[in-house]
Each structure stands twice: as C-alpha cells, then as structure tokens.
Design an enzyme around this catalytic site. Structure first.
Site, PDB file in Angstrom:
ATOM      1  N   ARG A 147      -3.250   6.933   1.205  1.00 41.05           N
ATOM      2  CA  ARG A 147      -3.685   8.178   1.840  1.00 41.05           C
ATOM      3  C   ARG A 147      -2.683   8.843   2.774  1.00 41.05           C
ATOM      4  NH1 ARG A 147      -9.237   5.467   3.486  1.00 41.05           N
ATOM      5  NH2 ARG A 147      -7.665   3.863   3.687  1.00 41.05           N
ATOM      6  N   ARG A 174      -6.427  11.545  -5.848  1.00 40.33           N
ATOM      7  CA  ARG A 174      -7.649  10.810  -5.495  1.00 40.33           C
ATOM      8  C   ARG A 174      -8.864  11.743  -5.562  1.00 40.33           C
ATOM      9  NH1 ARG A 174     -11.579   8.527  -4.349  1.00 40.33           N
ATOM     10  NH2 ARG A 174     -12.044   7.005  -2.741  1.00 40.33           N
ATOM     11  N   TYR A 192     -15.467 -11.383  -0.046  1.00 36.86           N
ATOM     12  CA  TYR A 192     -16.126 -10.148  -0.497  1.00 36.86           C
ATOM     13  C   TYR A 192     -17.270 -10.475  -1.464  1.00 36.86           C
ATOM     14  CZ  TYR A 192     -12.374  -7.395   1.601  1.00 36.86           C
ATOM     15  OH  TYR A 192     -11.508  -6.815   2.492  1.00 36.86           O
ATOM     16  N   ASP A 246      -6.883  -2.750  -7.363  1.00 35.30           N
ATOM     17  CA  ASP A 246      -7.444  -3.401  -6.184  1.00 35.30           C
ATOM     18  C   ASP A 246      -7.755  -4.855  -6.494  1.00 35.30           C
ATOM     19  OD1 ASP A 246      -8.477  -2.396  -3.377  1.00 35.30           O
ATOM     20  OD2 ASP A 246      -9.831  -3.968  -4.056  1.00 35.30           O
ATOM     21  N   ARG A 284       0.813  -1.217   0.000  1.00 38.89           N
ATOM     22  CA  ARG A 284       0.000   0.000   0.000  1.00 38.89           C
ATOM     23  C   ARG A 284       0.850   1.273   0.000  1.00 38.89           C
ATOM     24  NH1 ARG A 284      -5.612  -0.205   1.808  1.00 38.89           N
ATOM     25  NH2 ARG A 284      -6.374  -2.125   0.910  1.00 38.89           N
TER      26      ARG A 284
HETATM   27  O1  CP3 Z   1      -0.128  -1.698  -2.426  1.00 38.48           O
HETATM   28  C1  CP3 Z   1      -0.420  -0.818  -3.249  1.00 38.48           C
HETATM   29  O2  CP3 Z   1      -0.015   0.352  -3.174  1.00 38.48           O
HETATM   30  C2  CP3 Z   1      -1.220  -1.229  -4.490  1.00 38.48           C
HETATM   31  C3  CP3 Z   1      -2.612  -1.003  -4.439  1.00 38.48           C
HETATM   32  C4  CP3 Z   1      -3.538  -1.880  -3.611  1.00 38.48           C
HETATM   33  C5  CP3 Z   1      -4.754  -1.378  -3.084  1.00 38.48           C
HETATM   34  N1  CP3 Z   1      -5.448  -2.423  -2.556  1.00 38.48           N
HETATM   35  C6  CP3 Z   1      -5.187   0.027  -3.168  1.00 38.48           C
HETATM   36  C7  CP3 Z   1      -6.269   0.521  -2.299  1.00 38.48           C
HETATM   37  C8  CP3 Z   1      -3.480  -3.245  -3.304  1.00 38.48           C
HETATM   38  C9  CP3 Z   1      -2.368  -4.267  -3.577  1.00 38.48           C
HETATM   39  C10 CP3 Z   1      -4.700  -3.585  -2.645  1.00 38.48           C
HETATM   40  C11 CP3 Z   1      -5.047  -4.949  -2.218  1.00 38.48           C
HETATM   41  C12 CP3 Z   1      -6.268  -5.165  -1.412  1.00 38.48           C
HETATM   42  N2  CP3 Z   1      -7.486  -4.546  -1.535  1.00 38.48           N
HETATM   43  C13 CP3 Z   1      -6.385  -6.168  -0.414  1.00 38.48           C
HETATM   44  C14 CP3 Z   1      -5.311  -7.159  -0.026  1.00 38.48           C
HETATM   45  C15 CP3 Z   1      -4.240  -6.534   0.793  1.00 38.48           C
HETATM   46  C16 CP3 Z   1      -4.616  -6.214   2.220  1.00 38.48           C
HETATM   47  O3  CP3 Z   1      -4.654  -5.000   2.520  1.00 38.48           O
HETATM   48  O4  CP3 Z   1      -4.826  -7.133   2.982  1.00 38.48           O
HETATM   49  C17 CP3 Z   1      -7.705  -6.092   0.103  1.00 38.48           C
HETATM   50  C18 CP3 Z   1      -8.279  -6.964   1.205  1.00 38.48           C
HETATM   51  C19 CP3 Z   1      -8.382  -5.066  -0.624  1.00 38.48           C
HETATM   52  C20 CP3 Z   1      -9.819  -4.656  -0.499  1.00 38.48           C
HETATM   53  C21 CP3 Z   1      -9.936  -3.226  -0.117  1.00 38.48           C
HETATM   54  N3  CP3 Z   1      -9.675  -2.151  -0.958  1.00 38.48           N
HETATM   55  C22 CP3 Z   1     -10.337  -2.699   1.137  1.00 38.48           C
HETATM   56  C23 CP3 Z   1     -10.718  -3.526   2.341  1.00 38.48           C
HETATM   57  C24 CP3 Z   1     -10.311  -1.300   1.024  1.00 38.48           C
HETATM   58  C25 CP3 Z   1     -10.760  -0.294   2.043  1.00 38.48           C
HETATM   59  C26 CP3 Z   1      -9.728  -0.115   3.105  1.00 38.48           C
HETATM   60  C27 CP3 Z   1      -9.118   1.253   3.033  1.00 38.48           C
HETATM   61  O5  CP3 Z   1      -7.928   1.377   3.320  1.00 38.48           O
HETATM   62  O6  CP3 Z   1      -9.860   2.230   2.727  1.00 38.48           O
HETATM   63  C28 CP3 Z   1      -9.850  -0.987  -0.282  1.00 38.48           C
HETATM   64  C29 CP3 Z   1      -9.646   0.372  -0.825  1.00 38.48           C
HETATM   65  C30 CP3 Z   1      -8.243   0.701  -1.268  1.00 38.48           C
HETATM   66  N4  CP3 Z   1      -7.467  -0.109  -2.038  1.00 38.48           N
HETATM   67  C31 CP3 Z   1      -7.535   1.910  -1.004  1.00 38.48           C
HETATM   68  C32 CP3 Z   1      -6.303   1.794  -1.654  1.00 38.48           C
HETATM   69  C33 CP3 Z   1      -5.213   2.833  -1.731  1.00 38.48           C
HETATM   70  C34 CP3 Z   1      -8.073   3.102  -0.252  1.00 38.48           C
HETATM   71  C35 CP3 Z   1      -9.050   3.811  -1.119  1.00 38.48           C
HETATM   72  C36 CP3 Z   1      -9.073   5.336  -0.939  1.00 38.48           C
HETATM   73  O7  CP3 Z   1      -8.152   5.999  -1.429  1.00 38.48           O
HETATM   74  O8  CP3 Z   1     -10.054   5.807  -0.371  1.00 38.48           O
END
Ligand code: CP3
Length: 341
Positions: A27, A36, A146, A73, A23
């Site tokens: 943010r 964003r 999910y 994602d 990640r």
């Molecule tokens: O690592 C990186 O920089 C690459 C991008 C990436 C994202 N999600 C961007 C993201 C990767 C590799 C993921 C994987 C992901 N997504 C997982 C597996 C990894 C882990 O964290 O266990 C899972 C379970 C998800 C599902 C997901 N996407 C959730 C639960 C959420 C909400 C949580 C949150 O932090 O808001 C997301 C949204 C998400 N995916 C964001 C980002 C940067 C935040 C969105 C925003 O900017 O509002």
C-alpha cells in the site's frame, strides 16, 4: 548471468550487496493501491494471475530490486486445506476457527492454488535477468495461530494456551502444515521460483522450553522434506523474534540464509549468526518511515556490521503503508553506493 541474491544463497560473494524488501509490493505504492482497487477482494488479487503478476512487478520497475517475491499470502495454505479465509478491509485476515483436524483436508489441494503457479511461470519469463524470483510460505506455528484462533493479534497467545491444553491437536496441526508446506514449496520451485522464504513471523510468541517442538522441529522437517525432493532448493528462513535462537536456526534447520528482524543487534549477528549462514535484514522499518538521520545511521550500521560477510539487504520486517517513496529511493542509493570490502 550471475544473480546476486542466488550467489549469496549459494555461499558466494557478489560484487555489491543485493537488496529486496519484505512486502515490497503494497500500500505504500500508489500503483499498488490502484490495482488493488480494481481487483475487488485481496484474495481475488492473489488468485488473478494477470493482477498478481502486475503488483509483483511494480516494485521491480520502480526500484530495480534484486529479488522479486511472489505476490500472495501465507493464508492461501489454510484456504487450500479447505478452511474458510477472508480479509476484512482495514483490519486483516479472518478464518473460521478450527477446532479439530476434521475441519480440514488431509493434504493440501494444489489445484486450488493453480493461479499462484501460473503467476510464478509468467513472472519467471518477465523478470529482468539479474532478478531472483522468490516463492514463500508461512511456518507451521505462524499459520497454525491464524487457523486455530481465526484471526491475528492475540492469535498466538491463544495458540500457546492451546499448545499446553491440547498438545496432541496442536502437534497434529503443525504436522499437517509441515506436509502441506513441503508440497506447496516444491510446487512453487517447479513453477519457476528460484528460492523460497519461510516466514516464522511469530517465533517471538514461543517460550524457550517449547521452541524446539513448536518451531525448530517443524521448520527442520520442512527443510529436509523439500531437499529430499528438490536437492538444489535454496531456502531463507525468517523467524521474527527468535533472539538467541537465531543461532540454532542457522546451525540446525538446514536453511541457506537467516533473516534477521529489527530487534537483532547486527554486531551480535555478525559474530554469532553470519559465520554459520548468510544473513538477510535487519533495518528497522520505522527508520525507513522516518528517513533522515535515522535512515542513514540505521542503514550504515547494517552495511558496516554485516557487509563484510555474506548479506542480503532487507528490512527487519515488512515495509509499512506510510513509508514515503523518496525514503525507499534514498535507501537503495545508500545500499548501491556501498562497496563490499
Ligand atoms: O512481501 C511481499 O511483497 C509478498 C506478499 C506478502 C503478503 N503477505 C501480501 C499482503 C507476503 C510475503 C505476506 C506474508 C504474510 N501474510 C505474513 C508473514 C510476514 C509478516 O508480515 O510477518 C503474515 C503474518 C501474513 C498475514 C496477513 N496478510 C496479515 C496479518 C495481513 C493484514 C495486515 C496488513 O498489512 O493489512 C495480510 C494482508 C496482506 N498481505 C496485505 C499484503 C500486501 C495487505 C492487503 C491489502 O492490500 O489490503
């Protein structure tokens, strides 16, 4: 030019320990928040190549990480199987819960993911020469939670119950995701990804008796499916909460490296996992939030215990939004000043 991350994944030892952060685009970076805000929805950000390239490159420009992970994602796969996916601001992902396989396509529609492949092709041209470009997908069990329940949080309790009550449905859904993941990962490799990571973020929600059926088996089928089509593919497997099963992940799935979450004792991993496969991880993301002694001691423990074998420095889960940028800078300094013995 040797890329340090690829070198570790190929069984070699670079002169210094490579580092990237799960990640790393997110943010905690003001430039991410600015892009964003321009993008509209989170999926618009993922599916607009110009913006997805920009946020992928932001942490590389700022910190010079050794790997750059595609900004996307894991839930774009259900989207490309025809399921409705959206993100609620401040809450997270939502999907229309799936009650049977009739609700989704029989194969992933890679056309719907065309912007992702364009993002990868552009990144491959724009990244610095030593930076490895990583693609990724979610593991079947992680994505299935999910899909079947429609949201995160207690999703995997719901999926576990379903796995007992309707095993045929869950097995079939996992199988659909195995095939989709193979197709999707191969297409990412073709578009320029040099290695891929599979995120089994909910390995910790599986009881011992079901681990093989719900996680290890599907993961192994993905590894062999990708390798059958792309023999040179490099694959990292991150199974959060897998505990002692990290040994089986290293020895049975055919992956090239094992991601370690922050629960794993690095001394245990050095003795039991690293002799089998290169490791990656496992600093507690909250030690990075706190900084100071917690960060110094946490980073030193990983470097000392895992630094004499093949290791890629990373956190044990994603970086959190409240992480101070100065702490990330200090972490990179610590890792970069460490000399491999
Ligand atoms: O690592 C990186 O920089 C690459 C991008 C990436 C994202 N999600 C961007 C993201 C990767 C590799 C993921 C994987 C992901 N997504 C997982 C597996 C990894 C882990 O964290 O266990 C899972 C379970 C998800 C599902 C997901 N996407 C959730 C639960 C959420 C909400 C949580 C949150 O932090 O808001 C997301 C949204 C998400 N995916 C964001 C980002 C940067 C935040 C969105 C925003 O900017 O509002």
């Amino acid at each position: 030019m040797d890329k340090p991350v690829l070198k570790v994944l190929s069984g070699g030892r670079p002169e210094r320990m490579p580092i990237w952060i799960m990640r790393q685009a997110g943010r905690y970076l003001p430039e991410y928040r600015a892009t964003r805000a321009k993008a509209g929805s989170f999926l618009d950000l993922c599916f607009t190549p110009e913006l997805a390239v920009e946020v992928t490159l932001q942490p590389i420009r700022r910190f010079g990480f050794d790997a750059s992970i595609l900004f996307s994602d894991i839930l774009v796969v259900p989207h490309a199987l025809g399921q409705k996916v959206w993100f609620v601001e401040g809450e997270g992902p939502r999907l229309e819960p799936l009650e049977s396989l009739n609700g989704i396509a029989s194969a992933i529609d890679l056309e719907r993911l065309a912007p992702v492949f364009e993002t990868l092709r552009t990144l491959r041209r724009e990244l610095p020469a030593q930076t490895t470009l990583l693609g990724f997908c979610g593991a079947p069990w992680t994505v299935a939670g999910y899909m079947a329940i429609g949201r995160g949080g207690a999703a995997h309790d719901g999926l576990r119950t379903l796995g007992y009550a309707r095993p045929d449905f869950v097995d079939a859904l996992l199988d659909r995701l195995v095939q989709s993941s193979i197709d999707y990962l191969c297409a990412q490799l073709d578009a320029g990804a040099e290695a891929v990571q599979v995120f089994e973020s909910f390995a910790g929600s599986i009881p011992p008796g079901q681990f093989e059926r719900w996680s290890l088996g599907p993961l192994t089928r993905i590894m062999s499916g990708v390798r059958a089509r792309r023999p040179g593919a490099r694959i990292i497997l991150f199974a959060r909460g897998a505990g002692a099963n990290h040994i089986r992940i290293a020895s049975e799935t055919g992956c090239d490296a094992v991601g370690l979450d922050w629960h794993v004792d690095p001394m245990w991993a050095a003795a039991h996992v690293q002799p089998l496969k290169p490791t990656q991880g496992n600093l507690d993301p909250l030690a990075l939030v706190a900084g100071g002694q917690a960060l110094e001691k946490g980073a030193d423990a990983v470097l000392e215990k895992l630094g004499s074998g093949p290791h890629i420095f990373n956190l044990g889960h994603g970086v959190t939004p409240e992480t101070p940028i100065a702490h990330m800078e200090r972490l990179i300094e610590i890792v970069r000043s460490h000399r491999i013995g």
